[in-house]
Design a protein around this motif. Structure first.
Motif, mmCIF file in Angstrom:
data_model
loop_
_atom_site.group_PDB
_atom_site.id
_atom_site.type_symbol
_atom_site.label_atom_id
_atom_site.label_comp_id
_atom_site.label_asym_id
_atom_site.label_seq_id
_atom_site.Cartn_x
_atom_site.Cartn_y
_atom_site.Cartn_z
ATOM 1 N N GLN A 441 44.948 56.804 37.182
ATOM 2 C CA GLN A 441 46.146 57.703 37.295
ATOM 3 C C GLN A 441 46.152 58.370 35.510
ATOM 4 O OE1 GLN A 441 49.423 57.461 39.468
ATOM 5 N NE2 GLN A 441 48.605 57.063 41.689
ATOM 6 N N ALA A 442 45.387 58.678 35.291
ATOM 7 C CA ALA A 442 45.933 58.765 33.417
ATOM 8 C C ALA A 442 45.659 57.456 33.232
ATOM 9 C CB ALA A 442 46.147 59.909 33.186
ATOM 10 N N GLY A 443 45.444 56.524 33.507
ATOM 11 C CA GLY A 443 45.898 55.299 32.425
ATOM 12 C C GLY A 443 47.158 55.413 33.070
ATOM 13 N N ARG A 444 47.783 55.079 34.003
ATOM 14 C CA ARG A 444 48.894 55.085 34.249
ATOM 15 C C ARG A 444 49.061 54.246 35.584
ATOM 16 N NH1 ARG A 444 50.046 60.989 34.264
ATOM 17 N NH2 ARG A 444 49.275 60.732 37.013
ATOM 18 N N GLU A 445 47.704 53.530 35.673
ATOM 19 C CA GLU A 445 47.820 52.314 36.506
ATOM 20 C C GLU A 445 46.658 51.498 36.436
ATOM 21 O OE1 GLU A 445 48.003 50.997 41.049
ATOM 22 O OE2 GLU A 445 48.434 52.877 41.033
ATOM 23 N N VAL A 446 47.030 50.474 36.280
ATOM 24 C CA VAL A 446 46.108 49.432 36.337
ATOM 25 C C VAL A 446 45.427 48.175 37.353
ATOM 26 C CG1 VAL A 446 44.462 47.403 34.895
ATOM 27 C CG2 VAL A 446 45.748 49.469 33.877
ATOM 28 N N ARG A 447 44.212 48.801 37.950
ATOM 29 C CA ARG A 447 44.078 47.932 39.359
ATOM 30 C C ARG A 447 42.965 46.642 38.985
ATOM 31 N NH1 ARG A 447 43.927 52.147 44.365
ATOM 32 N NH2 ARG A 447 45.855 53.018 43.958
ATOM 33 N N VAL A 448 43.405 45.656 38.908
ATOM 34 C CA VAL A 448 42.903 44.274 39.112
ATOM 35 C C VAL A 448 42.666 43.230 39.966
ATOM 36 C CG1 VAL A 448 42.214 42.201 37.393
ATOM 37 C CG2 VAL A 448 44.185 44.173 36.794
ATOM 38 N N ILE A 449 40.711 43.558 40.497
ATOM 39 C CA ILE A 449 40.154 41.937 41.378
ATOM 40 C C ILE A 449 39.918 41.705 40.790
ATOM 41 C CG2 ILE A 449 38.325 42.324 42.931
ATOM 42 C CD1 ILE A 449 38.156 45.681 42.765
ATOM 43 N N VAL A 450 40.800 39.891 41.052
ATOM 44 C CA VAL A 450 40.325 38.855 41.352
ATOM 45 C C VAL A 450 39.798 38.029 42.333
ATOM 46 C CG1 VAL A 450 42.295 39.120 39.984
ATOM 47 C CG2 VAL A 450 42.065 38.090 41.815
ATOM 48 N N SER A 451 38.725 37.132 41.695
ATOM 49 C CA SER A 451 38.114 36.601 42.333
ATOM 50 C C SER A 451 38.568 34.730 43.347
ATOM 51 C CB SER A 451 37.901 35.355 41.854
ATOM 52 O OG SER A 451 36.456 34.113 42.629
ATOM 53 N N PRO A 452 38.780 35.469 44.640
ATOM 54 C CA PRO A 452 40.426 34.712 45.504
ATOM 55 C C PRO A 452 39.949 32.896 45.467
ATOM 56 C CG PRO A 452 38.480 35.823 47.352
ATOM 57 C CD PRO A 452 37.940 35.645 45.826
ATOM 58 N N GLU A 453 38.367 32.872 45.198
ATOM 59 C CA GLU A 453 38.361 31.388 44.987
ATOM 60 C C GLU A 453 39.262 31.114 44.187
ATOM 61 O OE1 GLU A 453 36.089 33.446 45.366
ATOM 62 O OE2 GLU A 453 35.271 33.099 47.390
ATOM 63 N N ASP A 454 38.835 31.513 42.886
ATOM 64 C CA ASP A 454 40.265 31.091 41.595
ATOM 65 C C ASP A 454 40.997 31.282 41.001
ATOM 66 O OD1 ASP A 454 37.557 30.786 40.837
ATOM 67 O OD2 ASP A 454 37.457 32.106 39.859
ATOM 68 N N ILE A 455 41.641 32.307 42.409
ATOM 69 C CA ILE A 455 43.171 32.952 41.711
ATOM 70 C C ILE A 455 43.681 33.144 43.843
ATOM 71 C CG2 ILE A 455 44.764 34.967 41.166
ATOM 72 C CD1 ILE A 455 43.210 33.335 38.660
ATOM 73 N N ASP A 456 45.129 31.899 43.545
ATOM 74 C CA ASP A 456 45.947 32.607 44.705
ATOM 75 C C ASP A 456 46.779 33.485 45.084
ATOM 76 O OD1 ASP A 456 47.891 30.911 43.479
ATOM 77 O OD2 ASP A 456 47.668 29.122 44.473
ATOM 78 N N ASP A 457 47.999 33.266 45.798
ATOM 79 C CA ASP A 457 48.587 34.478 45.904
ATOM 80 C C ASP A 457 50.322 34.161 44.435
ATOM 81 O OD1 ASP A 457 47.754 35.395 48.074
ATOM 82 O OD2 ASP A 457 48.902 34.847 49.274
ATOM 83 N N ASP A 458 50.271 33.185 44.393
ATOM 84 C CA ASP A 458 51.297 32.545 43.467
ATOM 85 C C ASP A 458 50.500 32.963 41.818
ATOM 86 O OD1 ASP A 458 53.176 32.432 45.157
ATOM 87 O OD2 ASP A 458 53.090 30.123 45.566
ATOM 88 N N GLN A 480 55.098 54.211 31.339
ATOM 89 C CA GLN A 480 54.599 52.923 31.673
ATOM 90 C C GLN A 480 53.695 52.792 32.610
ATOM 91 O OE1 GLN A 480 58.506 51.519 34.950
ATOM 92 N NE2 GLN A 480 57.492 53.204 36.411
ATOM 93 N N ILE A 481 53.370 51.957 32.657
ATOM 94 C CA ILE A 481 51.544 51.101 33.315
ATOM 95 C C ILE A 481 52.170 50.483 34.569
ATOM 96 C CG2 ILE A 481 49.490 50.321 32.910
ATOM 97 C CD1 ILE A 481 49.831 51.916 29.955
ATOM 98 N N LYS A 482 51.588 50.948 35.661
ATOM 99 C CA LYS A 482 51.697 50.092 36.538
ATOM 100 C C LYS A 482 50.621 48.448 36.611
ATOM 101 C CE LYS A 482 52.130 50.504 42.064
ATOM 102 N NZ LYS A 482 52.155 50.911 42.814
ATOM 103 N N VAL A 483 50.761 47.457 36.672
ATOM 104 C CA VAL A 483 49.770 46.493 36.981
ATOM 105 C C VAL A 483 49.295 46.397 38.595
ATOM 106 C CG1 VAL A 483 48.676 44.568 35.874
ATOM 107 C CG2 VAL A 483 50.051 45.932 34.583
ATOM 108 N N THR A 484 48.125 46.382 38.911
ATOM 109 C CA THR A 484 48.377 46.069 40.128
ATOM 110 C C THR A 484 46.830 45.107 40.856
ATOM 111 O OG1 THR A 484 48.946 48.170 41.357
ATOM 112 C CG2 THR A 484 48.486 46.584 43.096
ATOM 113 N N VAL A 485 47.233 43.686 41.385
ATOM 114 C CA VAL A 485 46.291 42.428 41.235
ATOM 115 C C VAL A 485 46.368 42.689 42.655
ATOM 116 C CG1 VAL A 485 46.127 40.493 40.814
ATOM 117 C CG2 VAL A 485 46.928 41.130 39.265
ATOM 118 N N ILE A 486 44.066 42.662 43.414
ATOM 119 C CA ILE A 486 44.223 42.297 44.553
ATOM 120 C C ILE A 486 43.134 41.543 44.693
ATOM 121 C CG2 ILE A 486 42.683 43.709 46.249
ATOM 122 C CD1 ILE A 486 43.638 45.755 44.076
#
Length: 496
Positions: A441-458, A480-486
């Motif tokens: 979205q033209a830099g208004r959102e960043v979607r970060v995909i993480v490893s489920p083995e290394d990163i838990d929900d918290d 503002q820039i929205k940061v979404t961790v998946i």
């Protein structure tokens, strides 16, 4: 205690003996009168001496009896004290025995604890130091989870507080700050043939300019700018009506409150007709078929609205073509995608009249004028105000991003745009556990995909917080820039 009692008894007995001995000596030393010849003198002295002896003996017996009673009481008290002393001695001995037993039990407990630890180490295969490290790790994880929950709670409270205070802050900032795009999007200029017309526009005691500003709701700025009057206002439609009104007055030459009102309503009628024509033309260009006249009118109002320097109506038409092409390629409904894309920003036409996000406002307007639920949902979901449920909703969001992000569409150079996207992705990739990063979205959102083995929900909640704080510190950006961790876990197996 026994010595004290013995001393008391000895003292009492000694005192009694001394008293008795003194009495006895007194009787022995008593003088005996001379014998007198005749009858009765000597016998009387003997009688008196005998009486005194009997009284002394009786008194002595009484004292002895009293001493005996005293001795008996003293002996009874001594016996009671002896019994009490024996009881105290027995209890003391019992306490000493208990203390010795407790010491022995403490030694046994200590030995049992040591044996228990040795047995645990043998069963677990861990030393005490290793077990301590495991315990500290578990405590660290628990504290990390607690801190994540606390951060989420604080963020929610901060959002509520920010929503409450943002309007006051923005109002203060807007009074003190000016930018080039604000001038371009909120100001219109009317050319004058001569500066003498400025006085006629102002009128006697300012009555003409007050009438203009009251009717149009636009500020008329008449300053030292040669040959021009500046019209300032956020509503593009109102600003255009004010511009046409002033041009009609200048062409007619008559400028007074009655003529101003007449010119205003004429210009308003012309603008309403022009808005309707522009809206119908946009509907025709987008190829969506028939729409409700009110929707066409709202589309026409978007002709006077810009976003980052991009005309919103032209942007909507472009989105309609892009969404239709994408829907055709994916086998979705081109008609639904085209209509939703054309109408997706229609809420911006009433932002001065209706409160709320323009996506949700636009969805409600579409439902009001009998658009299908699929179209209304795609309009509401194009900024993730609601969760996407259809393919057409995704396509509208993609078309909106493509139209807004293409080079030259908005007031930002391509080099700055690419640099900002690259910096966003680099900031997110530096954190451990991150696999992929996509700036959207033209830099208004960043979607970060993480490893489920290394990163838990918290940890995912903490990671989004950390990335957002790093972006705030290192980058300068509007809005503002929205940061979404998946975080996604998948289990795959095959039946053979």
């Amino acid at each position: 205690m026994e010595i004290v009692l013995a001393a008391v008894v000895a003292a009492v007995v000694s005192a009694a003996v001394v008293v008795l001995s003194m009495r006895t000596r007194g009787e022995r030393l008593a003088p005996v009168g001379p014998r007198i010849d005749g009858h009765g003198a000597e016998p009387r002295a003997e009688v008196l001496a005998g009486g005194e002896t009997e009284e002394g003996e009786s008194e002595l017996r009484a004292r002895r009896a009293e001493i005996a009673r005293i001795e008996e009481r003293l002996l009874s008290k001594q016996e009671a004290l002896d019994l009490r002393l024996a009881e105290v001695t027995r209890k003391e001995q019992s306490l000493e025995d208990r203390a010795r037993n407790l010491d022995r039990e403490a030694e046994k407990l200590k030995a049992s604890k040591q044996e228990h630890l040795r047995e645990l180490e043998r069963v677990a295969g861990l030393s005490a130091g290793q077990a301590r490290q495991i315990l500290l790790k578990e405590l660290e994880d628990a504290l990390r989870h607690d801190s994540a929950r606390l951060i989420r709670q604080v963020e929610e409270e901060a959002k509520r507080e920010a929503t409450r205070r943002s309007r006051n802050i923005l109002a203060t900032v807007m009074q003190r700050m000016a930018a080039g795009h604000a001038v371009e999007t909120t100001v219109s200029v009317v050319e004058l043939q001569s500066d003498d017309l400025k006085g006629r526009i102002i009128g006697r005691e300012g009555r003409n300019i007050r009438a203009l500003e009251t009717l149009t709701g636009i500020d008329f700025i008449i300053d030292d700018t040669p040959g021009a009057v500046i019209l300032s206002g956020f509503d593009g439609v109102r600003r255009e009506i004010a511009r046409l009104t002033l041009e009609k007055l200048l062409q007619d030459g008559r400028i007074h409150p009655a003529r101003i009102e007449e010119a205003y309503y004429q210009a308003k009628s012309d603008i309403d007709q022009h808005i309707m024509e522009v809206g119908e033309q946009a509907v025709f260009e987008a190829g969506v078929g028939a729409v409700h006249p009110e929707l066409a009118k709202l589309l026409g109002r978007l002709h006077y609205r810009t976003s980052y320097g991009q005309n919103v109506l032209a942007h909507s038409i472009e989105c309609a073509h892009l969404a239709a092409l994408l829907a055709t390629e994916l086998g979705a409904s081109p008609k639904t995608a085209r209509r939703a894309a054309l109408l997706h920003d229609i809420g911006k036409a009433v932002t001065h009249e209706v409160e709320g996000p323009h996506a949700l406002v636009g969805g409600e307007i579409a439902r009001k004028y009998k658009e299908s639920e699929a179209v209304a949902h795609a309009m509401e979901a194009h900024h993730n105000e609601v969760e996407m449920q259809t393919v057409e909703a995704v396509l509208v969001q993609v078309a909106d991003s493509l139209s807004g992000a293409r080079p030259g569409a908005r007031g930002e150079s391509l080099e700055q745009y690419i640099t900002r996207l690259r910096n966003l992705e680099e900031i997110a990739m530096r954190h451990p556990g991150v696999e992929k990063v996509h700036a959207m979205q033209a830099g208004r959102e960043v979607r970060v995909i993480v490893s489920p083995e290394d990163i838990d929900d918290d940890a995912a909640a903490l990671l989004s917080h950390q990335i957002a704080r790093d972006v705030e510190k290192e980058l300068e950006y509007p809005g503002q820039i929205k940061v979404t961790v998946i975080r996604e876990s998948r289990a795959v197996d095959y039946a053979k």
